[in-house]
Each structure stands twice: as C-alpha cells, then as structure tokens.
Motif scaffolding. Structure first.
Motif, PDB file in Angstrom:
ATOM      1  N   ILE A  95       0.917  -1.284   0.040  1.00 11.96           N
ATOM      2  CA  ILE A  95      -0.030   0.118  -0.074  1.00 11.96           C
ATOM      3  C   ILE A  95       0.782   1.250   0.151  1.00 11.96           C
ATOM      4  O   ILE A  95       0.439   2.305  -0.722  1.00 11.96           O
ATOM      5  CB  ILE A  95      -0.941  -0.090   1.259  1.00 11.96           C
ATOM      6  CG1 ILE A  95      -2.121  -1.112   1.074  1.00 11.96           C
ATOM      7  CG2 ILE A  95      -1.505   1.328   1.582  1.00 11.96           C
ATOM      8  CD1 ILE A  95      -2.840  -1.383   2.196  1.00 11.96           C
ATOM      9  N   LEU A  96       2.011   1.340   0.629  1.00 14.46           N
ATOM     10  CA  LEU A  96       2.806   2.305   0.901  1.00 14.46           C
ATOM     11  C   LEU A  96       3.413   2.643  -0.338  1.00 14.46           C
ATOM     12  O   LEU A  96       3.626   3.788  -0.917  1.00 14.46           O
ATOM     13  CB  LEU A  96       3.917   2.209   2.057  1.00 14.46           C
ATOM     14  CG  LEU A  96       4.459   3.288   2.579  1.00 14.46           C
ATOM     15  CD1 LEU A  96       3.668   4.368   2.998  1.00 14.46           C
ATOM     16  CD2 LEU A  96       5.461   3.056   3.588  1.00 14.46           C
ATOM     17  N   GLN A  97       4.137   1.478  -1.046  1.00 13.62           N
ATOM     18  CA  GLN A  97       4.510   1.715  -2.224  1.00 13.62           C
ATOM     19  C   GLN A  97       3.663   2.147  -3.280  1.00 13.62           C
ATOM     20  O   GLN A  97       4.217   3.011  -4.294  1.00 13.62           O
ATOM     21  CB  GLN A  97       5.222   0.335  -2.572  1.00 13.62           C
ATOM     22  CG  GLN A  97       6.012   0.223  -4.068  1.00 13.62           C
ATOM     23  CD  GLN A  97       6.454  -1.225  -4.441  1.00 13.62           C
ATOM     24  OE1 GLN A  97       6.119  -2.172  -3.806  1.00 13.62           O
ATOM     25  NE2 GLN A  97       7.273  -1.072  -5.347  1.00 13.62           N
ATOM     26  N   PHE A  98       2.748   1.736  -3.164  1.00 12.14           N
ATOM     27  CA  PHE A  98       1.473   2.300  -4.211  1.00 12.14           C
ATOM     28  C   PHE A  98       1.278   3.742  -4.222  1.00 12.14           C
ATOM     29  O   PHE A  98       1.300   4.315  -5.234  1.00 12.14           O
ATOM     30  CB  PHE A  98       0.256   1.553  -4.013  1.00 12.14           C
ATOM     31  CG  PHE A  98      -0.877   2.008  -4.852  1.00 12.14           C
ATOM     32  CD1 PHE A  98      -1.095   1.750  -6.180  1.00 12.14           C
ATOM     33  CD2 PHE A  98      -1.766   2.657  -4.377  1.00 12.14           C
ATOM     34  CE1 PHE A  98      -1.955   2.379  -7.104  1.00 12.14           C
ATOM     35  CE2 PHE A  98      -2.968   3.382  -5.113  1.00 12.14           C
ATOM     36  CZ  PHE A  98      -3.007   2.999  -6.652  1.00 12.14           C
ATOM     37  N   PHE A  99       1.192   4.072  -2.965  1.00  5.62           N
ATOM     38  CA  PHE A  99       0.980   5.436  -2.697  1.00  5.62           C
ATOM     39  C   PHE A  99       2.010   6.344  -3.180  1.00  5.62           C
ATOM     40  O   PHE A  99       2.355   7.427  -3.981  1.00  5.62           O
ATOM     41  CB  PHE A  99       0.665   6.061  -1.318  1.00  5.62           C
ATOM     42  CG  PHE A  99      -0.810   5.722  -0.999  1.00  5.62           C
ATOM     43  CD1 PHE A  99      -1.657   6.753  -1.447  1.00  5.62           C
ATOM     44  CD2 PHE A  99      -1.351   4.765  -0.331  1.00  5.62           C
ATOM     45  CE1 PHE A  99      -3.279   6.519  -1.108  1.00  5.62           C
ATOM     46  CE2 PHE A  99      -2.667   4.646   0.079  1.00  5.62           C
ATOM     47  CZ  PHE A  99      -3.599   5.533  -0.504  1.00  5.62           C
TER      48      PHE A  99
ATOM     49  N   THR B 232       4.584   5.499  -5.372  1.00  8.50           N
ATOM     50  CA  THR B 232       4.761   5.622  -6.880  1.00  8.50           C
ATOM     51  C   THR B 232       3.632   5.871  -7.678  1.00  8.50           C
ATOM     52  O   THR B 232       3.952   6.172  -8.856  1.00  8.50           O
ATOM     53  CB  THR B 232       5.280   3.883  -7.228  1.00  8.50           C
ATOM     54  OG1 THR B 232       3.966   3.294  -6.893  1.00  8.50           O
ATOM     55  CG2 THR B 232       6.399   3.579  -6.504  1.00  8.50           C
ATOM     56  N   LYS B 233       2.423   6.112  -7.361  1.00  9.80           N
ATOM     57  CA  LYS B 233       1.399   6.252  -8.022  1.00  9.80           C
ATOM     58  C   LYS B 233       0.456   7.433  -7.515  1.00  9.80           C
ATOM     59  O   LYS B 233       0.408   8.484  -8.468  1.00  9.80           O
ATOM     60  CB  LYS B 233       0.260   5.218  -8.000  1.00  9.80           C
ATOM     61  CG  LYS B 233       0.853   3.797  -8.462  1.00  9.80           C
ATOM     62  CD  LYS B 233       1.249   3.725 -10.089  1.00  9.80           C
ATOM     63  CE  LYS B 233       1.388   2.366 -10.456  1.00  9.80           C
ATOM     64  NZ  LYS B 233       2.801   1.635 -10.384  1.00  9.80           N
ATOM     65  N   ILE B 234       0.421   7.785  -6.478  1.00  2.18           N
ATOM     66  CA  ILE B 234      -0.672   8.766  -6.010  1.00  2.18           C
ATOM     67  C   ILE B 234       0.203  10.158  -5.816  1.00  2.18           C
ATOM     68  O   ILE B 234      -0.262  11.243  -6.226  1.00  2.18           O
ATOM     69  CB  ILE B 234      -1.182   8.521  -4.832  1.00  2.18           C
ATOM     70  CG1 ILE B 234      -2.025   7.256  -5.040  1.00  2.18           C
ATOM     71  CG2 ILE B 234      -2.063   9.551  -4.105  1.00  2.18           C
ATOM     72  CD1 ILE B 234      -3.319   7.273  -5.955  1.00  2.18           C
ATOM     73  N   VAL B 235       1.478  10.197  -5.206  1.00  5.37           N
ATOM     74  CA  VAL B 235       2.235  11.229  -4.702  1.00  5.37           C
ATOM     75  C   VAL B 235       2.473  12.017  -6.254  1.00  5.37           C
ATOM     76  O   VAL B 235       2.471  13.095  -6.193  1.00  5.37           O
ATOM     77  CB  VAL B 235       3.407  10.890  -3.937  1.00  5.37           C
ATOM     78  CG1 VAL B 235       4.166  12.129  -3.823  1.00  5.37           C
ATOM     79  CG2 VAL B 235       2.841  10.448  -2.618  1.00  5.37           C
ATOM     80  N   PRO B 236       3.249  11.269  -7.208  1.00  4.02           N
ATOM     81  CA  PRO B 236       3.524  11.962  -8.407  1.00  4.02           C
ATOM     82  C   PRO B 236       2.237  12.901  -9.073  1.00  4.02           C
ATOM     83  O   PRO B 236       2.523  13.813  -9.664  1.00  4.02           O
ATOM     84  CB  PRO B 236       4.230  11.015  -9.173  1.00  4.02           C
ATOM     85  CG  PRO B 236       4.491   9.791  -8.226  1.00  4.02           C
ATOM     86  CD  PRO B 236       3.655   9.802  -7.114  1.00  4.02           C
ATOM     87  N   ILE B 237       1.230  12.009  -8.978  1.00  6.96           N
ATOM     88  CA  ILE B 237      -0.198  12.556  -9.715  1.00  6.96           C
ATOM     89  C   ILE B 237      -0.369  14.218  -8.995  1.00  6.96           C
ATOM     90  O   ILE B 237      -0.898  14.802  -9.578  1.00  6.96           O
ATOM     91  CB  ILE B 237      -1.320  11.796  -9.660  1.00  6.96           C
ATOM     92  CG1 ILE B 237      -0.932  10.632 -10.629  1.00  6.96           C
ATOM     93  CG2 ILE B 237      -2.461  12.377  -9.917  1.00  6.96           C
ATOM     94  CD1 ILE B 237      -1.964   9.562 -10.549  1.00  6.96           C
ATOM     95  N   LEU B 238      -0.402  13.927  -7.347  1.00  3.48           N
ATOM     96  CA  LEU B 238      -0.594  15.103  -6.694  1.00  3.48           C
ATOM     97  C   LEU B 238       0.308  16.215  -7.182  1.00  3.48           C
ATOM     98  O   LEU B 238       0.101  17.587  -7.013  1.00  3.48           O
ATOM     99  CB  LEU B 238      -0.814  14.610  -5.167  1.00  3.48           C
ATOM    100  CG  LEU B 238      -1.925  13.935  -4.739  1.00  3.48           C
ATOM    101  CD1 LEU B 238      -1.709  13.578  -3.475  1.00  3.48           C
ATOM    102  CD2 LEU B 238      -3.105  14.571  -5.255  1.00  3.48           C
ATOM    103  N   LEU B 239       1.603  15.922  -7.175  1.00  2.00           N
ATOM    104  CA  LEU B 239       2.710  16.885  -7.346  1.00  2.00           C
ATOM    105  C   LEU B 239       2.533  17.516  -8.661  1.00  2.00           C
ATOM    106  O   LEU B 239       2.948  18.699  -8.802  1.00  2.00           O
ATOM    107  CB  LEU B 239       4.020  16.442  -7.122  1.00  2.00           C
ATOM    108  CG  LEU B 239       4.494  15.972  -5.552  1.00  2.00           C
ATOM    109  CD1 LEU B 239       5.913  15.195  -5.580  1.00  2.00           C
ATOM    110  CD2 LEU B 239       4.638  17.244  -4.943  1.00  2.00           C
ATOM    111  N   ALA B 240       2.140  16.682  -9.687  1.00  2.00           N
ATOM    112  CA  ALA B 240       1.981  17.228 -10.939  1.00  2.00           C
ATOM    113  C   ALA B 240       0.637  18.226 -11.069  1.00  2.00           C
ATOM    114  O   ALA B 240       0.824  19.199 -11.482  1.00  2.00           O
ATOM    115  CB  ALA B 240       1.682  15.996 -12.042  1.00  2.00           C
TER     116      ALA B 240
END
Length: 104
Positions: free
Chosen positions: A39-43, A45-53
């Motif tokens: 779950i932590l790896q998913f957030f 690698t997937k969620i944090v870059p989208i939020l930063l973009a």
C-alpha cells in the motif's frame, strides 16, 4: 469363509480410520494480513507523483496569470505540507525505535 473374515477385518479398520479422519480437528485458516508495504509503495509510486503534477499545473497556471505572490504563498504552504508528510512518514518507519529508545 476365511475370505469373509478378512473382508470384515479390513472393513472394520477402514471405518476406524475414516472416523479418526472425520473427528480430527480441521486446521484453522491463517489470519489475513494487510500488505502495508504494498500500500505504501502504491501511494509513493502512483498517487504522490499525480498530486505533485497537479500542484505544478496549478502553480504554472497562476504564475502565467500574473499571480506570482499567490504562487509563492501556495508553494510555501505546499512545501510545509510536504515536510509534515515526510515527518509523519519518518515517524511511521522510525517510531518503534524511538519508543524503544525512550522507554527501555
């Protein structure tokens, strides 16, 4: 006659074995665990870059409209927010060792 006695003996043994198997306790399934590392790896690698973009697009959009002061304020708030998230993540990973250090 002797064949009949052998058949009865074998039948008695097989029923005792079947009864023993039926009365044996069934193994309980292992408790389900949550894959927190996944779950932590998913957030991360997937969620944090989208939020930063998304934040980057918002900041560039505001800066192109001439709202540089708002962009600087929002950037400072975002950086402080990321520092809080990083602090929470570090407590998540190192909290156990900190508690052992303080209370042992």
């Amino acid at each position: 006659m002797m064949l009949l006695e052998i058949g009865h003996a074998l039948w008695g043994e097989t029923t005792r074995v079947a009864d023993a198997i039926a009365l044996a306790p069934s193994p309980e399934p292992a408790p389900k665990t949550i894959n927190t590392d996944g779950i932590l790896q998913f957030f991360t690698t997937k969620i944090v870059p989208i939020l930063l973009a998304a934040l980057g697009v918002i900041f560039i959009g505001r800066a192109s409209k001439g709202e540089v002061s708002r962009v600087l304020t929002s950037s400072a708030i975002a950086i402080i927010g990321l520092a809080f998230v990083a602090g929470a993540a570090s407590l998540f990973f190192f909290g156990d060792s900190l508690v052992k250090l303080l209370f042992n």
